[in-house]
Every structure is written in structure tokens, then in C-alpha cells.
Design an enzyme around this catalytic site. Structure first.
Site: not given
Length: 175
Positions: A20, A26, A139
Site C-alpha cells: 500500500c 491496509r 485508504d
């Protein structure tokens, strides 16, 4: 990705990295949840999971507190995670590079020097037919606990789909 051609070797497990942006939200969720699936299935020696970020802002830091809390609410331990930045030299040692959104997909494609390495890069949601149209896992960094929980749920579902595709090929090669 065609997992049917896998020939697992206990000395060299199938290596998956989740990527990520900063490696604190994440991708640690994805790493921890897939590792849990792999461990519970008994394939821990045949599948190795890790994570990284495209940026270097958080290198060496723990996962975001909200990530650790969301994971804990679902029974996972994310407290041991330390952020790191993806290194393009790692491509040679990886079998699958799973990105959480199209921004990372573009970056990792640009960092790859061969078509073979570019072919290793896949969007996480692409493994789950129900979530694939969404393309990107949002996100949660600038949001609240509710989005962290929602994102974790998305990641868990996608990882179950990924594992459902990967595990039979890995098991087939185990003698």
C-alpha cells in the site's frame, strides 16, 4: 494469475507481499489476515506473507494504532508489524505482489524492469469477483475507526478469495 502451475517446495515457499502507500494501514491488515488463513490451513511452511509501502514516511514504525485496534477487534495481532518500503530488487524473490489500489499498481509496474516482474503485480480485490468492480481498497488513514473496520472486512473477503485460488495449487504439490 494461474496458480495451477505451482510446484511448491518446502525450502522455498510461495512468497506474497502486500503493498500500500505507507505500510501502516491496509497492507499490514492484508499480511496479518492472510498469514492467519495460511497458518490455520497448515500451509504456513509453504506460503510466506509480508508487506511494504511505496513510500518511506513510516519506515520502522508500528502499524497505525487504528489498524492494530481493528485487527484486534477481529482476533488478530498486528502489534509486531514494522513498516518498510518496497525495494524493486525484491521482485526476483517474490511470486506475487498484491497491491491495494491502482496508484500502487502503477508505481510497482513502473519499478518493474521486466514483463515477468510486472506480471506479478495484482490488485487485491481482483481475486474476489464480488469486490473486483471496486478495484481499490480505500485508504482509511484520514478517516475513523468505522472505515478501518470496513476496510479490514474488504481485505478479509478478498484474502479468502485469494487463498481459495492459491491453496489447492499449493496442496496439490505437497507430497
Amino acid at each position: 494469475m494461474n496458480f495451477a502451475a505451482l510446484t511448491p517446495d518446502e525450502s522455498t515457499p510461495f512468497r506474497i507481499i502486500f503493498v500500500c502507500t505507507g505500510n501502516i494501514c491496509r497492507s499490514p491488515m492484508a499480511e496479518v489476515t492472510l498469514r492467519d488463513l495460511v497458518t490455520r490451513s497448515g500451509l504456513g511452511r509453504l506460503i510466506a506473507t509480508s508487506s511494504a509501502g511505496t513510500g518511506d514516511w513510516h519506515v520502522g514504525e508500528q502499524a497505525d494504532d487504528r489498524t492494530i485496534a481493528a485487527l484486534a477487534r477481529q482476533g488478530y495481532d498486528g502489534s509486531h508489524h514494522r513498516a518498510r518500503q518496497f525495494d524493486p530488487d525484491w521482485y526476483a524473490d517474490l511470486d506475487l505482489v498484491v497491491v491495494l489500489d491502482r496508484a500502487q499498481e502503477r508505481i510497482l509496474h513502473n519499478w518493474a524492469t521486466t514483463d515477468h516482474d510486472r506480471s506479478k503485480v495484482r490488485l487485491l480485490l481482483s481475486f474476489d469477483p464480488e469486490q473486483a468492480p471496486l478495484l481499490d481498497v480505500p485508504d482509511p488513514y484520514y478517516s475513523d475507526d468505522a472505515l478501518f473496520d470496513s476496510v479490514l472486512g474488504m481485505i478479509e473477503r478478498a484474502n479468502h478469495a485469494l487463498f481459495a485460488q492459491l491453496a489447492p495449487a499449493i496442496r496439490q504439490g505437497v507430497r
